[in-house]
Design an enzyme around this catalytic site. Structure first.
Site, PDB file in Angstrom:
ATOM      1  N   LYS A 131       0.857  -1.098   0.076  1.00  0.00           N
ATOM      2  CA  LYS A 131      -0.069   0.074  -0.065  1.00  0.00           C
ATOM      3  C   LYS A 131       0.829   1.429   0.169  1.00  0.00           C
ATOM      4  CE  LYS A 131      -4.489   0.909   0.255  1.00  0.00           C
ATOM      5  NZ  LYS A 131      -5.650   0.060  -0.088  1.00  0.00           N
ATOM      6  N   ASP A 171      -7.153   4.226  -4.514  1.00  0.00           N
ATOM      7  CA  ASP A 171      -7.830   4.201  -3.212  1.00  0.00           C
ATOM      8  C   ASP A 171      -8.444   5.477  -3.282  1.00  0.00           C
ATOM      9  OD1 ASP A 171      -7.932   2.055  -0.755  1.00  0.00           O
ATOM     10  OD2 ASP A 171      -7.468   4.094   0.068  1.00  0.00           O
TER      11      ASP A 171
HETATM   12  P1  NDP Z   1     -12.783   7.731  -3.194  1.00  0.00           P
HETATM   13  O1  NDP Z   1     -11.902   8.778  -2.918  1.00  0.00           O
HETATM   14  O2  NDP Z   1     -13.577   7.495  -4.665  1.00  0.00           O
HETATM   15  O3  NDP Z   1     -14.128   8.125  -2.285  1.00  0.00           O
HETATM   16  C1  NDP Z   1     -14.188   8.422  -0.692  1.00  0.00           C
HETATM   17  C2  NDP Z   1     -15.290   8.626  -0.168  1.00  0.00           C
HETATM   18  O4  NDP Z   1     -15.517   8.279   1.176  1.00  0.00           O
HETATM   19  C3  NDP Z   1     -15.616  10.018  -0.478  1.00  0.00           C
HETATM   20  O5  NDP Z   1     -17.180  10.264  -0.527  1.00  0.00           O
HETATM   21  C4  NDP Z   1     -14.984  10.703   0.754  1.00  0.00           C
HETATM   22  O6  NDP Z   1     -15.840  12.014   1.030  1.00  0.00           O
HETATM   23  C5  NDP Z   1     -15.295   9.792   1.815  1.00  0.00           C
HETATM   24  N1  NDP Z   1     -14.593   9.794   2.885  1.00  0.00           N
HETATM   25  C6  NDP Z   1     -12.976   9.482   2.887  1.00  0.00           C
HETATM   26  N2  NDP Z   1     -12.529   9.945   4.062  1.00  0.00           N
HETATM   27  C7  NDP Z   1     -13.331  10.058   4.645  1.00  0.00           C
HETATM   28  C8  NDP Z   1     -13.574  10.578   6.036  1.00  0.00           C
HETATM   29  N3  NDP Z   1     -12.383  10.530   6.980  1.00  0.00           N
HETATM   30  N4  NDP Z   1     -14.676  10.884   6.815  1.00  0.00           N
HETATM   31  C9  NDP Z   1     -15.835  10.766   6.037  1.00  0.00           C
HETATM   32  N5  NDP Z   1     -16.032  10.488   4.745  1.00  0.00           N
HETATM   33  C10 NDP Z   1     -14.668  10.182   4.197  1.00  0.00           C
HETATM   34  O7  NDP Z   1     -12.539   6.473  -2.567  1.00  0.00           O
HETATM   35  P2  NDP Z   1     -12.814   4.829  -2.714  1.00  0.00           P
HETATM   36  O8  NDP Z   1     -14.322   4.816  -3.027  1.00  0.00           O
HETATM   37  O9  NDP Z   1     -11.889   4.277  -3.707  1.00  0.00           O
HETATM   38  O10 NDP Z   1     -12.394   4.195  -1.333  1.00  0.00           O
HETATM   39  C11 NDP Z   1     -13.254   4.188  -0.260  1.00  0.00           C
HETATM   40  C12 NDP Z   1     -12.977   2.793   0.785  1.00  0.00           C
HETATM   41  O11 NDP Z   1     -13.046   1.669  -0.045  1.00  0.00           O
HETATM   42  C13 NDP Z   1     -11.689   3.297   1.468  1.00  0.00           C
HETATM   43  O12 NDP Z   1     -11.574   2.747   2.735  1.00  0.00           O
HETATM   44  C14 NDP Z   1     -10.809   2.301   0.551  1.00  0.00           C
HETATM   45  O13 NDP Z   1      -9.591   1.782   0.990  1.00  0.00           O
HETATM   46  C15 NDP Z   1     -11.740   1.277   0.253  1.00  0.00           C
HETATM   47  N6  NDP Z   1     -11.370   0.498  -1.007  1.00  0.00           N
HETATM   48  C16 NDP Z   1     -11.355   0.891  -2.207  1.00  0.00           C
HETATM   49  C17 NDP Z   1     -10.913   0.083  -3.290  1.00  0.00           C
HETATM   50  C18 NDP Z   1     -10.751   0.535  -4.494  1.00  0.00           C
HETATM   51  O14 NDP Z   1     -10.869  -0.315  -5.538  1.00  0.00           O
HETATM   52  N7  NDP Z   1     -11.075   1.938  -4.914  1.00  0.00           N
HETATM   53  C19 NDP Z   1     -10.870  -1.425  -2.866  1.00  0.00           C
HETATM   54  C20 NDP Z   1     -11.155  -1.916  -1.801  1.00  0.00           C
HETATM   55  C21 NDP Z   1     -11.218  -1.006  -0.731  1.00  0.00           C
HETATM   56  P3  NDP Z   1     -14.722  13.326   0.528  1.00  0.00           P
HETATM   57  O15 NDP Z   1     -14.986  13.414  -0.840  1.00  0.00           O
HETATM   58  O16 NDP Z   1     -15.646  14.382   1.445  1.00  0.00           O
HETATM   59  O17 NDP Z   1     -13.508  13.245   1.187  1.00  0.00           O
HETATM   60  O1  2IT Z   2      -7.882  -1.613  -0.951  1.00  0.00           O
HETATM   61  C1  2IT Z   2      -7.779  -2.224  -1.719  1.00  0.00           C
HETATM   62  O2  2IT Z   2      -7.931  -3.426  -1.973  1.00  0.00           O
HETATM   63  C2  2IT Z   2      -7.629  -1.336  -3.039  1.00  0.00           C
HETATM   64  N1  2IT Z   2      -7.629  -0.121  -2.883  1.00  0.00           N
HETATM   65  C3  2IT Z   2      -7.359  -1.919  -4.433  1.00  0.00           C
HETATM   66  C4  2IT Z   2      -6.174  -2.244  -4.456  1.00  0.00           C
HETATM   67  C5  2IT Z   2      -5.628  -2.726  -6.055  1.00  0.00           C
HETATM   68  O3  2IT Z   2      -4.567  -3.052  -6.197  1.00  0.00           O
HETATM   69  O4  2IT Z   2      -6.527  -2.842  -6.867  1.00  0.00           O
END
Ligand code: NDP
Ligand code: 2IT
Length: 451
Positions: A131, A171
């Site tokens: 990461k 992420d």
């Molecule tokens: P994005 O940046 O696309 O979206 C994040 C969302 O979460 C936004 O709406 C953001 O609001 C909100 N957010 C972030 N930080 C906070 C906080 N501290 N308090 C409240 N709201 C918050 O990220 P992703 O959708 O990619 O990721 C979301 C989650 O999913 C994370 O935990 C990530 O680790 C996990 N994840 C993502 C993967 C991926 O493929 N993208 C895979 C597996 C897990 P704002 O815009 O106001 O900050």
């Molecule tokens: O938390 C996660 O699994 C991710 N942000 C995706 C990682 C990846 O390599 O696609």
């Protein structure tokens, strides 16, 4: 061995982890959850104990810290911190996302890298765990500033990664735009067009379904859990937190399978739309968040529904909760409220969104609970499929990738069932996912000697 004896082994183990990694609370939390469920298994399988697998797995193979200088639109020099945690390469090259968010620090990235090792193992694909990221805040920055930052970030990172070494992805704060800028800079520095990043655009090596994969997988996992009780998503009221990549596609899939999603949030508050966020409203959210980069409050202004400033959506009555924003966004009180309102299932799109006390509440109430490392593994799984397609220099169709994703989520669910203790119709998915993810990595580490 008695439960008390296991408890004292966990305490002993954690005291060492805390002393070796001071101040890294999120990392301690992630390790404690895993060792609490794995120590009994390791005691029954002493070969892992002798090889100190649990101790080794909690120490990154390599941590890279670096300076990221860049110039903003006013011509002022800015300096951010850059990180890449190369956690474990026992079963494949380091693989995991990059997070750009002001809360990023070493402890947060180590928790994410640690979780990633188990998650990637669960996907059935040959990927190690890593990461990285930065305390850079993309919010309010121009495209030009984001590009300048990404180019500086990759200038240093490029010497540490490669398609057979370490393959970052997105992420929080890192989506298609950022992956494009990062890929462009890597290609320019190394003069090679390779699958060094996943989440690339379709025309330049990306996989179909990768943008959808985490949210779709999270809902497929929920569906598998429901199936164990002869149920499905039809008619289920769903609360979703976040409104980014994961939340958007969890909403899309939950709706497609007959559920009704009534909330979305961002860091400023949440919207409650009792009529449901249908396809047209979701298209508005996608444009708002991915193109205009606006706030979720604008949804309430457009569709005339409630907006709750500074609040999280867990007070809204639901059948299914899909936390998809960030770590520790569901605390003990939130969990109690969910249960009191009749919630029957939690499937985590975010990494570690539920606090340890919240997890205890779910488990005591015997609701179905899919922890992030199982439920959100669809994202990295399709990243693995993107790597395969890049190596083959070939692209699979949408249907092919989606079928593989569905099969992988089924396989992860089956692994949880295999290793998760059961009592009547209650399945402990936390223990199932942790042991299921651990065994393959541990056996590979044993086979490779103490490296
Ligand atoms: P994005 O940046 O696309 O979206 C994040 C969302 O979460 C936004 O709406 C953001 O609001 C909100 N957010 C972030 N930080 C906070 C906080 N501290 N308090 C409240 N709201 C918050 O990220 P992703 O959708 O990619 O990721 C979301 C989650 O999913 C994370 O935990 C990530 O680790 C996990 N994840 C993502 C993967 C991926 O493929 N993208 C895979 C597996 C897990 P704002 O815009 O106001 O900050
Ligand atoms: O938390 C996660 O699994 C991710 N942000 C995706 C990682 C990846 O390599 O696609």
């Amino acid at each position: 061995m008695t439960n008390n004896a296991y408890d004292s082994l966990v305490k002993e183990f954690m005291a060492k982890i805390i002393a070796r990694n001071p101040g890294e609370e999120e990392f301690h939390q992630a390790v404690e959850e895993v060792v609490t469920t794995i120590i009994p298994f390791v005691e029954e399988n002493p070969k892992y104990k002798a090889a100190k697998i649990l101790e080794r797995i909690a120490e990154p193979e390599r941590v890279i810290l670096f300076r990221i200088p860049w110039k903003d639109d006013k011509g002022e020099i800015q300096i951010n911190k850059g990180y890449r945690i190369e956690m474990n390469s026992a079963i494949g090259p380091y693989k995991g996302g990059l997070r750009f968010h002001p809360t990023v620090n070493l402890g947060v990235l180590k928790f994410l890298a640690y979780e990633q090792v188990f998650k990637n193992s669960l996907t059935t694909l040959p990927m190690g765990g890593g990461k990285g990221g930065s305390d850079f805040d993309p919010k309010g920055k121009s495209d030009n500033e984001v590009m300048a930052f990404c180019q500086s970030f990759m200038t240093e990172l490029s010497r540490h990664i490669g398609p057979d070494t370490d393959i970052p992805a997105g992420d929080i704060g890192v989506g298609g735009r950022e992956i494009g800028f990062l890929f462009g800079q890597y290609k320019r520095i190394r003069n090679e067009f390779t699958g060094v990043l996943t989440g690339k655009g379709r025309e330049w090596g990306g996989s179909l379904i990768r943008p959808q994969a985490t949210g779709y997988g999270q809902v497929y996992f929920a569906q598998e859990m429901l199936k164990t009780r002869g149920d499905n998503m039809k008619g289920k009221i769903c609360t979703v937190s976040g409104s980014g990549n994961v939340a958007q596609y969890a909403t899309e899939k939950a709706t497609e399978l007959g559920g009704k999603v009534v909330t979305l949030s961002d860091s400023a508050g949440f919207i409650y739309d009792p009529n449901g966020i249908d396809v047209e409203k979701l298209a508005f959210v996608m444009d708002l968040k991915n193109v205009k980069r606006g706030r979720i409050k604008e949804y309430a202004d457009k569709y005339g529904c409630e907006y709750y400033e500074g609040k999280r959506p867990w007070g809204i009555k639901c059948d299914v909760a899909l936390p998809s924003a960030t770590q520790n966004e569901v605390d003990e009180e939130d969990a109690k409220t969910l249960i009191a309102n009749g919630c029957l299932l939690v499937s985590e799109g975010a990494n570690m969104p539920s606090s340890p006390a919240a997890i205890e509440v779910y488990q005591n109430a015997r609701i179905m609970y899919g922890p992030g490392k199982a439920a959100n593994a669809g994202g990295v799984a399709v990243s693995g499929l993107e790597m395969s397609q890049n190596s083959l220099r070939f692209s699979w169709t949408r249907e092919e990738v989606d079928a593989k994703l569905q099969q992988i989520m089924k396989d992860i669910h089956a692994t949880c069932l295999k290793y998760g203790p059961k009592e009547g119709d209650y399945i402990d998915y936390v223990t199932g996912a942790n042991i299921g993810g651990f065994v393959k990595v541990a056996d590979a580490m044993m086979a490779q000697g103490y490296v």
